[in-house]
Design an enzyme around this catalytic site. Structure first.
Site, short mmCIF file in Angstrom:
data_model
loop_
_atom_site.label_atom_id
_atom_site.label_comp_id
_atom_site.label_asym_id
_atom_site.label_seq_id
_atom_site.Cartn_x
_atom_site.Cartn_y
_atom_site.Cartn_z
CG HIS A 363 -1.95 -1.03 1.24
ND1 HIS A 363 -3.23 -0.88 0.76
CD2 HIS A 363 -1.89 -2.31 1.69
CE1 HIS A 363 -3.91 -2.00 0.94
NE2 HIS A 363 -3.13 -2.88 1.49
CE LYS A 555 -6.20 13.91 0.39
NZ LYS A 555 -5.98 12.93 -0.69
NE ARG A 556 -3.05 10.04 10.09
CZ ARG A 556 -2.71 9.16 11.06
NH1 ARG A 556 -3.52 8.16 11.33
NH2 ARG A 556 -1.59 9.28 11.73
CE LYS A 561 -1.92 10.72 3.06
NZ LYS A 561 -2.73 9.90 2.14
CB THR A 663 -9.89 5.08 -0.75
OG1 THR A 663 -9.32 5.47 0.48
CG2 THR A 663 -9.25 3.81 -1.26
CE LYS A 667 -13.61 5.96 1.29
NZ LYS A 667 -12.65 5.98 2.44
C1 LIG Z 1 3.74 0.65 10.38
C2 LIG Z 1 2.97 1.85 10.27
C3 LIG Z 1 2.16 1.89 9.01
C4 LIG Z 1 0.79 1.93 9.12
C5 LIG Z 1 0.02 2.02 7.99
C6 LIG Z 1 0.65 2.06 6.76
C7 LIG Z 1 -0.24 2.10 5.57
C8 LIG Z 1 0.33 1.32 4.44
C9 LIG Z 1 -0.47 3.45 5.14
C10 LIG Z 1 -1.71 3.54 4.31
O1 LIG Z 1 -2.77 3.64 4.84
N1 LIG Z 1 -1.52 3.55 2.97
C11 LIG Z 1 -2.61 3.97 2.15
O2 LIG Z 1 -3.34 2.80 1.72
C12 LIG Z 1 -4.48 3.17 0.97
C13 LIG Z 1 -5.26 1.88 0.67
O3 LIG Z 1 -4.62 1.13 -0.28
C14 LIG Z 1 -4.09 3.91 -0.32
O4 LIG Z 1 -5.26 4.31 -0.98
C15 LIG Z 1 -3.24 5.12 0.03
O5 LIG Z 1 -2.76 5.72 -1.16
C16 LIG Z 1 -2.07 4.71 0.91
O6 LIG Z 1 -1.34 5.84 1.37
C17 LIG Z 1 2.01 2.03 6.60
C18 LIG Z 1 2.78 1.93 7.75
#
Ligand SMILES: CCc1ccc([C@H](C)CC(=O)N[C@@H]2O[C@H](CO)[C@@H](O)[C@H](O)[C@H]2O)cc1
Length: 823
Positions: A363, A555-556, A561, A663, A667
């Site tokens: 992701h 978004k975060r 971003k 995503t 929406k």
């Molecule tokens: C270890 C900490 C951590 C936690 C969450 C993440 C996720 C991968 C971050 C995340 O939410 N990525 C997002 O995933 C979405 C679903 O596929 C994508 O639409 C976003 O572009 C992506 O940033 C990475 C590292």
């Protein structure tokens, strides 16, 4: 209510009313006159839950009898959002429930506001998991979502003097009517200790692990029902508990802390979600959390398969395990340990089963988000797993050497162990080696995966790489979030089948220029904007004017971003208006929403800057008729459902190549919001679907970014070379937005001038020009509304049903198992 209609599962108004009053009385021990809003909510929730359980149990029995092939979605995060309205929709009782509430003198809107959402995730990845669980059930595909039942989810965000303050998320304080505790479903999970050889009763020398700390994982089940079908799947979340919750010996000798120490120790495992959407190095508890839920989940899958099939030989035919990023990648090593050490399978057979059971989704490409764990930590916490990991690596590197002769550099690059600076385990490499399929979440992202971080693996196994572009569920993000729009679409199309098949939205195209539809379309949007304004007024003290263009970035908060690019444009606009008071401008309200990881300094400073700029602009009579800035606190699924219907323009402005998919973009567009964005992630496919004329594109492509970075990017040259850009940056540095304090925002302005890692200055002018085009277009309501209708009409591809159908076909090779309501 007719006489023979069952009280606990009847769907008629009479039956529902009877049931709500019964639950208020018998479950909450309340009568209407003294019941609180939360009592009323619980009574309604238990009433809806009863009607789910009948279908859920019917499904569970059906799957068991057929030992149906099952998707096991392993995710450290889930953001399901509030359940009540979504479950009412899935049961088709939303309208009736509304009537019952009115009859009981209650208001469904007030009841829905009471519900706490399970904030068991950070952002995109966690919400995607929830959308996929909704679509798996709706497509009648047997599935179990495995994860962690964090006692404290993502923090509640409050804003104090413009600063984010994190508040503990006590989502369980009023209990949770949607979960069913399964105390009998408890699995032991070990940590630490050592591994040793031993001779088994057949004289065979084997390896075993002797952990020195044990905790128990207890299951909590939440039904996940499909829309318009009987099927209901399972979200099984694990809570950690001490095997022995009270140590009497310690207590007897007066060591009261000792008596409860093990209990406290064990319970910390599932105590709290890590609030970062990028890894924080070496956080031991995080690794323990990952191993804890992976081990419980695999032990549960083995229990089910042994019960249903009596053997594990066809484990991979029964289960399609999906690893939601690297967070559950330990599943590969743990499955090997369970099959070899505990079920005495040969290594070879165990490996065949493991790598044919697992599938991995990446992701993010951000290097800092790729998880690695110090080998030393593995040694201490998971000594037997490290042994197994070394063996997997030894056999894998042999395969690499055979495939790429004399290329030890490649061997070192591909190894599961990064031998440089203190030896670390590369979790993405483990996930790739132990999976039969690897996919990205949007076309650009999946192709960048193959040419950047997973290049070597693509060279070795091109056939394992796939793309499945993300999708979102229309049930929650259109029908539950925006009922007036859903009704208008159904009226216009003459059916509600689009909710189950979003390609049918194309039927709206023919009406895009219809004045009647356009008028009602605008009314729906304006009403949603009014509702959002009221909420913002109540919760922030600032009520935006719904007549202005609502420009939303939610978004975060993260530098890639580029919320700070949005802010730089607002400052430019402010200065432009001050210098040209008669400039023709569409009145616009910039609305931001998003949480910053607590340890992410720049992200928190960006939130402070949003409030600082808002404070000055909103109180400047020279401009505040045209320009306003608002911040929606505590952006989560529930509050997102207020934003998506109310936005005119959605900001998807990440640096090309950085946002895997996004995503939120989907929406917003589903709710008739136009997008201004870069050619990044799923923006590219969204623009191709809705039509290039109905999307405001700007900025460098991912290639141009790579090229520009390769040539050496010198933002200071752009700063010095462009007066408009410089004055906007200087205005922030000047202290104008910080009561003269020129230090507060220096980290942001210095970063932009001297490093600007996400090339905000490079994309500024293209962005500013495109925003001017938006400004002009909004002043032609027919043209704007036409584009808005076409965005919704052509958004069908981005349904999570389409994405799950693709996974089922391309990745899992699984068929639906439709369950009938009646025998
Ligand atoms: C270890 C900490 C951590 C936690 C969450 C993440 C996720 C991968 C971050 C995340 O939410 N990525 C997002 O995933 C979405 C679903 O596929 C994508 O639409 C976003 O572009 C992506 O940033 C990475 C590292």
């Amino acid at each position: 209510q007719d006489a023979n209609e069952p009280t606990r599962t009847g769907l008629s108004r009479g039956a529902l009313k009877r049931a709500v009053l019964d639950n208020l009385f018998y479950v909450m021990g309340r009568f209407p006159e003294v019941a609180s809003a939360s009592d009323r909510y619980s009574a309604v929730a238990y009433t809806v839950r009863d009607r789910l359980l009948e279908r859920w149990i019917r499904t569970a029995r059906y799957y068991k009898e057929r030992n149906s092939r099952t998707v096991c979605y392993l995710s450290a995060e889930y953001l399901p959002g509030p359940h009540l309205l979504n479950n009412m929709l899935n049961l088709g009782i939303t309208r009736t429930a509304g009537e019952v509430a009115r009859e009981l003198g209650a208001d469904l809107a007030e009841i829905r506001e009471t519900e706490e959402e399970p904030g068991l995730g950070n952002g995109g990845l966690g919400r995607l998991a929830a959308c996929y669980m909704d679509s798996l059930a709706t497509l009648q595909i047997p599935a179990i979502g495995y994860g962690i039942r964090y006692e404290f989810g993502i923090f509640d965000q409050v804003i104090v003097d413009g600063w984010q303050v994190e508040k503990g998320d006590t989502w369980l304080r009023n209990g949770n009517p949607w979960e069913i505790p399964r105390p009998k479903l408890t699995f032991p999970v070990g940590f630490g200790g050592r591994a040793e050889h031993y001779t088994d009763k057949h004289g065979v020398i084997r390896r075993r692990w002797l952990p020195d700390l044990m905790v128990n994982g207890v299951a909590y089940d939440t039904p996940i029902m499909g829309y318009g079908v009987t099927n209901g799947n399972l979200l099984r979340l694990w809570k950690s508990e001490a095997p022995e919750s009270f140590n009497f010996q310690a207590f007897n000798v007066g060591d009261y802390y000792g008596a409860v120490h093990a209990k406290i120790e064990a319970e910390t495992l599932s105590k709290v979600l890590y609030p970062n959407d990028e890894p924080v190095a070496g956080k031991e508890l995080r690794l323990k959390q990952q191993y804890f839920f992976v081990s419980c989940s695999l032990q549960d899958m083995i229990r089910l398969q042994l019960r249903n099939a009596g053997t594990l030989d066809r484990f991979h035919e029964k289960y399609a395990i999906q690893l939601n990023d690297t967070h559950p990648a330990l599943a590969i090593v743990e499955l090997m340990r369970l099959l070899v050490d505990e079920h005495f399978m040969s290594w070879e057979q165990a490996w065949e089963i493991t790598r044919n059971s697992c599938h991995f989704t990446n992701h993010t490409l951000l290097p800092e988000a790729l998880e690695t764990w110090p080998v030393a930590l593995f040694e201490r916490l998971l000594p037997r797993h490290l042994e197994i990991l070394y063996e997997i690596n030894r056999r894998f590197l042999d395969e690499v050497r055979v495939h790429f002769l004399n290329d030890e550099e490649r061997v070192a690059r591909m190894s599961l162990i990064d031998e440089s600076d203190g030896r670390k385990v590369r979790m993405a490499h483990l996930a790739a080696v132990g999976s039969r399929a690897i996919n990205g979440v949007a076309e650009l992202h999946s192709s960048l995966l193959k040419t950047t971080i997973m290049r070597d693996f693509h060279d070795l196994w091109p056939e394992r790489f796939h793309n499945v572009t993300n999708g979102v569920t229309p049930r929650r993000f259109m029908v539950v979030s925006n009922p007036p729009l859903a009704d208008l679409i159904s009226d216009t199309c003459g059916h509600a089948d689009w909710i189950r098949d979003m390609r049918r939205l194309r039927e709206l195209e023919a009406h895009a220029d219809d004045a009647g539809l356009q008028g009602r379309w605008r009314e729906v949007k304006t009403a949603a904007k009014g509702a959002l304004s009221d909420w913002l007024g109540q919760h922030t003290g600032f009520r935006p004017d719904p007549e202005t263009l609502f420009d939303v970035q939610a978004k975060r908060i993260h530098e890639y971003k580029r919320q700070h690019l949005n802010l730089l444009h607002i400052v430019w606009l402010y200065e432009h208006l001050k210098q040209n008071p008669n400039a023709e401008l569409t009145p616009r309200t910039f609305i931001f929403g998003g949480k910053a990881a607590p340890g992410y300094f720049m992200a928190k400073l960006i939130i402070r800057l949003i409030h600082a700029i808002g404070e000055v602009i909103n109180s400047d009579p020279q401009v505040n008729g045209f320009l306003r800035v608002a911040f929606m606190p505590d952006f989560n699924v529930k509050n997102g459902q207020r934003l998506y219907p109310a936005a005119d323009l959605s900001e998807q402005i990440s640096l090309a190549g950085k946002e895997a998919s996004g995503t939120g973009n989907m929406k917003f567009a589903m709710n008739g919001t136009l997008t201004i964005g870069t050619l990044d992630g799923a923006n590219i496919e969204l623009r191709d679907e809705v039509g290039h004329d109905n999307f405001y594109l700007f900025g460098m492509t991912a290639e141009e970014v790579q090229q520009r970075q390769a040539e050496g990017y010198r933002p200071w040259e752009l700063y010095h070379g462009d007066a408009q850009l410089r004055s906007a940056v200087d205005l922030i540095a000047s202290g104008l937005f910080s009561h003269g304090d020129t230090e507060l925002f220096r980290p942001i302005t210095e970063n932009l001038i001297h490093s600007d890692p996400f090339m905000v200055l490079a994309d500024f002018h293209a962005y500013q020009e495109r925003q001017q085009e938006v400004d002009r277009a909004y002043r032609d309501p027919n043209h704007w509304t036409r584009m808005s209708i076409l965005n919704t009409a052509r958004i069908g591809k981005f349904s999570s049903d389409r994405a799950i159908a693709e996974y089922a076909k391309k990745i899992w090779q699984i068929e639906p198992a439709p369950v009938e309501l009646a025998d």
